[in-house]
Design a protein around this motif. Sequence first.
Motif, short mmCIF file in Angstrom:
data_model
loop_
_atom_site.label_atom_id
_atom_site.label_comp_id
_atom_site.label_asym_id
_atom_site.label_seq_id
_atom_site.Cartn_x
_atom_site.Cartn_y
_atom_site.Cartn_z
N UNK A 328 0.95 -1.17 0.02
CA UNK A 328 -0.14 -0.01 -0.03
C UNK A 328 0.80 1.23 0.10
N UNK A 329 2.08 1.28 0.74
CA UNK A 329 3.17 2.32 0.74
C UNK A 329 3.25 2.77 -0.78
N UNK A 330 3.64 1.64 -1.60
CA UNK A 330 4.29 1.53 -2.85
C UNK A 330 2.99 2.08 -3.71
N UNK A 331 1.78 1.78 -3.36
CA UNK A 331 0.67 2.04 -4.04
C UNK A 331 0.50 3.70 -4.07
N UNK A 332 0.84 4.37 -2.93
CA UNK A 332 0.58 5.40 -2.62
C UNK A 332 1.70 6.48 -3.29
N UNK A 333 3.02 5.98 -3.34
CA UNK A 333 3.98 6.72 -3.93
C UNK A 333 3.67 6.60 -5.43
N UNK A 334 3.52 5.41 -5.74
CA UNK A 334 3.13 5.36 -7.38
C UNK A 334 2.18 6.12 -7.92
N UNK A 335 1.07 6.40 -7.16
CA UNK A 335 0.08 7.14 -7.67
C UNK A 335 0.68 8.54 -8.24
N UNK A 336 1.58 9.16 -7.40
CA UNK A 336 2.04 10.57 -7.58
C UNK A 336 3.23 10.33 -8.68
N UNK A 337 4.30 9.83 -8.73
CA UNK A 337 5.23 9.72 -9.42
C UNK A 337 4.77 9.20 -10.97
N UNK A 338 3.82 8.13 -11.01
CA UNK A 338 3.23 7.61 -12.36
C UNK A 338 2.34 8.59 -12.87
#
Length: 638
Positions: A328-338
């Motif tokens: 879920x942490x990577x889902x959150x960061x991925x939302x912004x940079x992707x």
Amino acid sequence: MLDENTVRNLLWLLILLPFLSGSAWLLAGRRINGWVGGAAAVLTLVGLGLSIWLTAQTGSELLTLRTEWMAVPGRSVPITFRVDALTLLMLVIVHFIALLVQVYSISYVHDEPDRYRYFGFLSLFVGSMLGIVLAGNLIMMYAFWELVGLASYLLIGFWFRKPEAAAAAKKAFLMNRIGDAGFLLGIFLLLFQSGTTDLSELPDLFVSEGRLATLTGLCLFCGCIGKSAQFPLTTWLPDAMEGPTPVSALIHAATMVAAGIFLLARIHFLLTPDALLIITLIGTVTMLMAAYSALYQTDIKKVLAYSTVSQLGLMVVGMGTGNAVGALFHLTTHAFFKAGLFLAAGSVIHGIHTQDMRRMGGLRKAMPLTFVGWVVCAAALAGLPLFSGFLSKEAILTGAFQWAGQQGGWTYLIPVLAVLSSGLTACYMARQGRLVFFGEVRNPEATHHSPAHESGLMMTVPILLLAALSIGFVFAGNPLSAGHSWFFRVFPPLGEPEEHLWIAVLSVSVAALGNWLGWRMPVIPESTTQSRLSEHNWYLDGFYKRLIVRPFVQFSRFSYRFDQRVIDQIVNLIGMGNVVLAHIVGWIDRNIVDGLVNGASWLAYRLGGLTRSVQNGRVQSYIASAVIGLILILWFLI
């Protein structure tokens, strides 16, 4: 603290606002083209403000709100809202990304004659995703799950007059139906075993042991395979790039593809160890295959599309290894940079009018703001230190190595392959940066009359804002340590998060090597087996075409011919037989049945005529009759 009625009304408002506004845009038509983008963005801003206010008022306390939806004998189906820390986080992220995409789209689709339809579909998409986030039971989630699929079909096929876009939309819709069918079967199995799909009741009623429980978990996981484009249903997502670029950013960042990871987080407690192992293997295969497929792509958006599939595979690996919080942490960061990377790609396409990276180059000078935003977001995606992706990838890799340490044996291959995938990510992003922003301009159409140019502030500001949110300091005071992130305070892991310096060093070293290799890759590589395997995505589409599509088409043609030549002929013979039989019955009716009736009528008529002739009222007739009768009697007696 808000009372339950206020929270319930607020949640209904959050869901209905995009649905009602989207329906209004679609009904109004082209006369609202001039202001529909701004109105949609304002309403999404209102939703974002309400989400932030709800988060501030409720905190991380769990709320389950039920409203009766429908009832059948022996069972009722409620509308259930579930509000917890994950719900609130996703509410804010979905609204925030949707707001930036809508602001960006005002400029991007400025010349599009059907802007009302574009923003109407976007609003319906956002409303459907909010329904998934707020759903407190799997039946309600499935209803909004299908609406997300419908909205994505409409958005991907927005330019439906373009054959590629129409084909991509149909492909996305059909492949998602496969995963959704498994999801629905899992819901039925869950009802059979527990009698409920309510997420607050299942922990006490569902026994996650045995083969049936494993099968149930894997069927539910099929929903994730479809929406999050996991192997083998991966090929629809790269083709979805035929839609407008802002749509790609919305689908690939925090909405549709994130729905599968969100589903896994919700049902994680239902998954047996065997199911988790299979999920881990599928995530690993997806992660590696998609990362390799991105290496030799020439379309700027397809590189990012395969990257999304690979990152989703990494999140699934995190879920499978028991590290749901890390995923879920990577889902959150991925939302912004992707989202930032897709919007940057859209800015490049808008500025140079091509998606082919071989015809780009040297754009860092012509598009400095886009370049800065792309560099920051790409560094986060590659997992470089001081950026958000480094923190979330470290969390997943650490959890994967801990899981392998507990399982032992061959399972160490899983985290090692995850590290290799991180290296491939850095490699294809370095290649993309070199082809797009460095070197000389290779586009022959970029003449002095139509040079590449920077996009307006409506497009560059969202990119820079997403880039700023991709910096490590946003998530942790110490951007080199995932354990210091505020995310783990909001979502405490099952155990104390461990940190291993050697994992971070290994990850960064592999990423650095990947960057170096990607930078050295030629603009137009030689056509080799390795490059063709990447360009054609492991020939999966060709394999599916031969194994599934062609046999089904041939079976359909055989069924058509059988229907035409056998079934229709039988029906025609039966019809002809009925016609002949009807003619025979008609002849019998006319000549026999009607003949008997008409003969009886004629005889009665004749007898009546004779009787009338006797009783005609003339005395002469009566005397003649009496004389004749007397003569006959005498003749009979003599």
